[in-house]
Enzyme design. Structure first.
Site, PDB file in Angstrom:
ATOM      1  N   CYS A 211      33.887 104.265   3.088  1.00 27.89           N
ATOM      2  CA  CYS A 211      34.326 102.817   3.018  1.00 27.89           C
ATOM      3  C   CYS A 211      35.809 102.975   2.467  1.00 27.89           C
ATOM      4  O   CYS A 211      36.588 102.460   3.103  1.00 27.89           O
ATOM      5  CB  CYS A 211      33.451 102.022   2.172  1.00 27.89           C
ATOM      6  SG  CYS A 211      34.138 100.379   1.886  1.00 27.89           S
TER       7      CYS A 211
ATOM      8  N   GLU B 264      29.849 102.264   9.115  1.00 23.21           N
ATOM      9  CA  GLU B 264      31.100 101.672   9.108  1.00 23.21           C
ATOM     10  C   GLU B 264      31.400 101.352  10.715  1.00 23.21           C
ATOM     11  O   GLU B 264      31.938 100.171  10.897  1.00 23.21           O
ATOM     12  CB  GLU B 264      32.308 102.585   8.677  1.00 23.21           C
ATOM     13  CG  GLU B 264      32.359 102.746   7.323  1.00 23.21           C
ATOM     14  CD  GLU B 264      33.031 101.443   6.473  1.00 23.21           C
ATOM     15  OE1 GLU B 264      33.594 100.762   7.072  1.00 23.21           O
ATOM     16  OE2 GLU B 264      32.608 101.310   5.429  1.00 23.21           O
TER      17      GLU B 264
END
Length: 220
Positions: free
Chosen positions: A135, A205
């Site tokens: 992230c 993601e």
């Protein structure tokens, strides 16, 4: 080879696919539909709340003061600093706090956040750190890439600037260093779990941006 270098090499094709997502291409061009960006920001607000909790749990498990400070600071930034970015966009798009709070997490958002929190509580500390890294790192890389190609007077420039900023970059570098140090000292089975967690989070993601493009909803 360091853990971070090996892990990034493994996800290089996936990262290329993230850059090529319609969401990110249109974000760079400034042509992304308002509805898609609002959906993304609402889901990201949910994500950051739970991401902050995963960071806080990981900080509590940190074996040294430097890691404790890093993850506790990141948890605060996720909840306070990035929330301010969301609130700024919500005001500009006419989204009230009540409307934002009433939005439920999408399936992908729920999956991603619960995966991180489950690892933070139950997996080896090293594995939790590896799962949190994508992230930070992918957003930094995407931010830098978009900054280079963004259209002039892009209405999403504030978002791009946040993740391309050097202050954000320094935090990412520190997490990478922590992860590399942990991997260097970890037993081979734990290092393998770290790679698995890093890859899974990187895939999530991709799924998060894709779900925003599709404005994903619960099928039942």
């Amino acid at each position: 080879m360091s853990f971070s270098r090996e892990a990034w090499q493994r996800i290089a094709p996936l990262y290329a696919r993230i850059l090529d997502l319609p969401f990110n291409r249109e974000l760079a061009a400034g042509t992304l539909a308002r509805e898609r960006f609002i959906f993304y920001m609402l889901q990201d607000a949910h994500y950051l709340t739970w991401f902050g909790k995963a960071l806080a749990v990981t900080a509590a498990r940190a074996p040294d003061a430097d890691a404790l400070i890093q993850f506790a600071g990141s948890a605060r930034e996720a909840v306070v600093v990035e929330r301010a970015l969301h609130e700024s966009f919500f005001r500009s798009f006419g989204i009230s706090a009540a409307e934002a709070a009433a939005t439920e997490p999408s399936p992908t958002c729920a999956h991603y956040t619960h995966y991180l929190l489950a690892l933070a509580h139950n997996a080896p500390y090293e594995v939790s750190v590896a799962a949190l890294l994508p992230c930070f790192w992918i957003y930094w890389e995407v931010g830098k890439h978009l900054l280079q190609i963004a259209a002039p007077e892009n209405r999403y420039q504030a978002w791009i600037d946040t993740y391309a900023d050097e202050a954000f970059a320094q935090g990412v570098r520190e997490v990478i260093q922590i992860c590399d140090r942990l991997a260097a000292e970890a037993a081979p089975p734990v290092r393998a779990q770290m790679h698995e967690a890093f890859l899974r989070a990187a895939k999530l993601e991709w799924m998060f941006w894709d779900s925003a493009w599709r404005r994903e909803s619960w099928p039942v």
